[in-house]
Design a protein around this motif. Structure first.
Motif, PDB file in Angstrom:
ATOM      1  N   SER A 257      -5.727   5.651   7.067  1.00  0.00           N
ATOM      2  CA  SER A 257      -5.780   4.514   6.145  1.00  0.00           C
ATOM      3  C   SER A 257      -5.353   3.208   6.762  1.00  0.00           C
ATOM      4  CB  SER A 257      -4.846   4.784   4.947  1.00  0.00           C
ATOM      5  OG  SER A 257      -5.145   5.992   4.314  1.00  0.00           O
TER       6      SER A 257
ATOM      7  N   ALA B 152      -3.128  11.204   6.895  1.00  0.00           N
ATOM      8  CA  ALA B 152      -3.752  10.349   5.873  1.00  0.00           C
ATOM      9  C   ALA B 152      -3.347   8.893   6.079  1.00  0.00           C
ATOM     10  CB  ALA B 152      -3.363  10.823   4.474  1.00  0.00           C
TER      11      ALA B 152
ATOM     12  N   ILE C 235      -1.346  -1.001  -4.114  1.00  0.00           N
ATOM     13  CA  ILE C 235      -2.551  -0.186  -3.922  1.00  0.00           C
ATOM     14  C   ILE C 235      -2.113   1.248  -3.671  1.00  0.00           C
ATOM     15  CG2 ILE C 235      -4.563   0.209  -2.454  1.00  0.00           C
ATOM     16  CD1 ILE C 235      -4.973  -2.478  -3.498  1.00  0.00           C
ATOM     17  N   ASP C 236      -2.574   2.167  -4.494  1.00  0.00           N
ATOM     18  CA  ASP C 236      -2.258   3.581  -4.287  1.00  0.00           C
ATOM     19  C   ASP C 236      -3.214   4.168  -3.264  1.00  0.00           C
ATOM     20  OD1 ASP C 236      -0.115   4.074  -6.265  1.00  0.00           O
ATOM     21  OD2 ASP C 236      -1.653   3.379  -7.665  1.00  0.00           O
ATOM     22  N   LEU C 237      -2.692   4.543  -2.111  1.00  0.00           N
ATOM     23  CA  LEU C 237      -3.564   5.153  -1.101  1.00  0.00           C
ATOM     24  C   LEU C 237      -3.859   6.598  -1.468  1.00  0.00           C
ATOM     25  CD1 LEU C 237      -2.030   3.634   2.139  1.00  0.00           C
ATOM     26  CD2 LEU C 237      -4.213   3.064   1.052  1.00  0.00           C
ATOM     27  N   VAL C 238      -2.828   7.405  -1.603  1.00  0.00           N
ATOM     28  CA  VAL C 238      -3.001   8.791  -2.024  1.00  0.00           C
ATOM     29  C   VAL C 238      -1.618   9.322  -2.385  1.00  0.00           C
ATOM     30  CG1 VAL C 238      -2.843   9.681   0.355  1.00  0.00           C
ATOM     31  CG2 VAL C 238      -3.986  11.045  -1.406  1.00  0.00           C
ATOM     32  N   HIS C 239      -1.564  10.163  -3.410  1.00  0.00           N
ATOM     33  CA  HIS C 239      -0.303  10.766  -3.831  1.00  0.00           C
ATOM     34  C   HIS C 239      -0.396  12.279  -3.996  1.00  0.00           C
ATOM     35  CE1 HIS C 239       1.417   6.829  -4.383  1.00  0.00           C
ATOM     36  NE2 HIS C 239       0.436   6.485  -5.157  1.00  0.00           N
TER      37      HIS C 239
ATOM     38  N   SER D 251       0.859  -1.184   0.000  1.00  0.00           N
ATOM     39  CA  SER D 251       0.000   0.000   0.000  1.00  0.00           C
ATOM     40  C   SER D 251       0.893   1.231   0.000  1.00  0.00           C
ATOM     41  CB  SER D 251      -0.916  -0.021   1.229  1.00  0.00           C
ATOM     42  OG  SER D 251      -1.724  -1.187   1.208  1.00  0.00           O
TER      43      SER D 251
END
Lengths: 271, 271, 271
Positions: A59, A55, A38-42, A9
């Motif tokens: 998550s 964040a 899995i891309d959580l946030v970028h 992740s």
């Protein structure tokens, strides 16, 4: 061979305008083709360790078992240590990233570090033409080799987890008849999560006075969900993480009240 | 065990600034690790059911067989019903999302609903600290459990498909010598898809007058592709969905003509 | 059956506001469900072949073995040829995209073309209601069929690789006591990669004068990494691709110096 991991992740401040995220995926795919990323946030603000740490904390309880790769790394190439931190029983999970406080809250929420290493073994790094993209050259290879079954101890010397840089998450203050909190997070919809637990304002009734910067005071209704609010009205809900959030109905509370992450908010019963 | 599904195609208005999309992926990965999640689009304007419904309609004929997870849900936590709608022979596909009209056009394009249920069974939901993130707590688990072989009937009571909220897609009006349409979609390049079928303007010749708001009239050439146009010129092409679109060559027709979704456009033969 | 490929690395200027990227993924998933699609980058400026070609060049050495799908295609539907270009031993890799120069540098960096075909065989395309979305109808199907084992020769007639449109990458000029370069890339953090090799300025010492447009001259320190710089200071580092980049410490050099891709920069030893 240590255990293998099926999921990585991935969270960063790399954004989507450049190919940074894609190259990290590519490096992982080359080393550990079985792993799903899995891309959580970028799209976190560049260098914003506080937002990234929050964040990641939100998550981490939902990520699939395996590896967390978290990269917000303003000190890249400098003195901060690249690390991997094992959590849970029998190495159930590993967090990989820079030792700058980013991982600390997520590690704590995962039950604390059982082991930590500094990522210094060049055998598990890519040759780096320059030192500025440790995500590609150090962190992604470490995450991928761990996923492929390389024991964490191979990646570098063990660190005392107590020496890791701590995280700093702001706590609310409870006073008689008031709670002093702040905005932790403004989401895409303009909902403003506060560092305030519902229990802290349970005795305040259904109408809460929000004391904001510049002596602004607004009254917010305690409601169950967005559509209990009228147009232009702001309310307080228990959000999806169990914290109090200031919200509007199909409208941005952040815009209405000019709130941003870090804005101080004092809550009192409305008179 | 019902049939399993290999692919979940996912559309939302969650954007990429927060970890919403990543958390939904994480929840699916934990419940149905075999499933591949395809992100259709997430940067729709917040709450924009019309744009979301149109994007879903354009996509649905191309999605891989399996499950569609569509979440634009301004009424989250309120009275709207969370639903799963089966389409095709033998449950070939299932659409999961809120019952607010979002799914209606895609269901119709998929041949209509063969079965529908309300997602009420808590055994297939995550415990929710608050009601505002149904994507994570209700919709993603439903999609994932369906993918993993849970029969749709387990997710909640059956609904009469005729009671589902209908979609509202704008139709063009054909008058003698004119077609009155509107802009359905402005894409990244500024191409403006109209709700106008090429056959409706076949008799209009190669030069079409576009009557726009504020009594603006512009002439557009019927062309085959972008590079048939000169600099600053606008034209009409048959776009990749078989509809008429107003376009420029390496230039945004939306900017040149100040068009946005919903703008009315009257087409007539140019004199 | 030719060899199969497990990975398709995908770059485009489609952005994330529309479902273009998702539909391309969907088409590939339907044709070649075994293939993993890695998104390299999609938020390139629309039509920006130079930026896309550079991003592809930076990425190509890191992509997993297999297929590269690259789509920046302002001439879609017009005269430019859709192509597939084989590189490496025994068809180790294939690049798929429009023949407009986009692929050229990446092909060269991969050792040059061993074979090329024009994508004309309709058996490996989707029926297209209109000609404007070749990514969906021509390029994605080609990439997916190649991944699934269709021989490249099936996709269309062979082309002489020497007839492919060349790429144009700007070269620096070395003069006595000066190097004249330009900004290749401004990344999310405002770091400005130049087309200047560290060896070209090795004799210039630790302080370099940057001559910029409008007779602006700024002094930059040669440093190892960002945190060697003070607030407001700009420096030159060897970046992660082995080129000289103008940078700040947690600050955008592009903003400080008003640099953008293509800006000319003359480097001299500072007096």
């Amino acid at each position: 061979m240590a255990r293998r991991y099926e999921t990585i992740s991935f969270l960063s401040d790399y954004g989507h305008a450049d190919e940074f995220v894609g190259v990290v995926h590519s490096v992982i795919r080359s080393i550990a083709p079985h792993a799903v990323v899995i891309d959580l946030v970028h799209d976190l603000a560049p260098y914003d360790l506080r937002a990234a740490s929050l964040a990641l904390s939100r998550s981490v309880q939902y990520v699939a078992p395996g590896i967390v790769l978290a990269i917000v790394d303003p000190g890249v190439g400098g003195g901060r240590r690249p690390i991997a931190v094992e959590v849970g029983e029998d190495g159930e999970g590993v967090l990989v990233g820079p030792d700058n406080g980013l991982l600390a809250a997520a590690v704590a929420l995962s039950g604390g570090a059982t082991r930590a290493v500094e990522l210094t073994n060049p055998a598990y790094q890519l040759p780096a033409p320059g030192p500025t993209f440790a995500g590609r050259d150090v962190f992604a290879p470490a995450a991928a080799h761990l996923a492929a079954g390389v024991p964490i101890a191979e990646l570098g010397p063990e660190l005392d987890p107590h020496t890791l840089v701590p995280g700093l998450l702001p706590l609310s203050q409870v006073e008689p008849g008031a709670v002093i909190g702040e905005v932790l997070w403004v989401d895409r919809y303009g909902n403003c999560q506060l560092n305030v637990d519902p229990a802290e304002i349970d005795s305040f009734g259904d109408r809460i006075a929000l004391h904001l910067p510049h002596d602004q005071v607004r009254t917010a209704a305690r409601v169950s969900t967005f559509e209990d609010l009228g147009p232009g009205q702001v309310g307080l809900v228990v959000d999806s993480y169990g914290l109090i959030a200031v919200v509007g109905d199909r409208a941005s509370a952040a815009e209405i009240l000019r709130l941003e992450p870090g804005t101080g908010v004092r809550l009192e019963p409305a008179v």
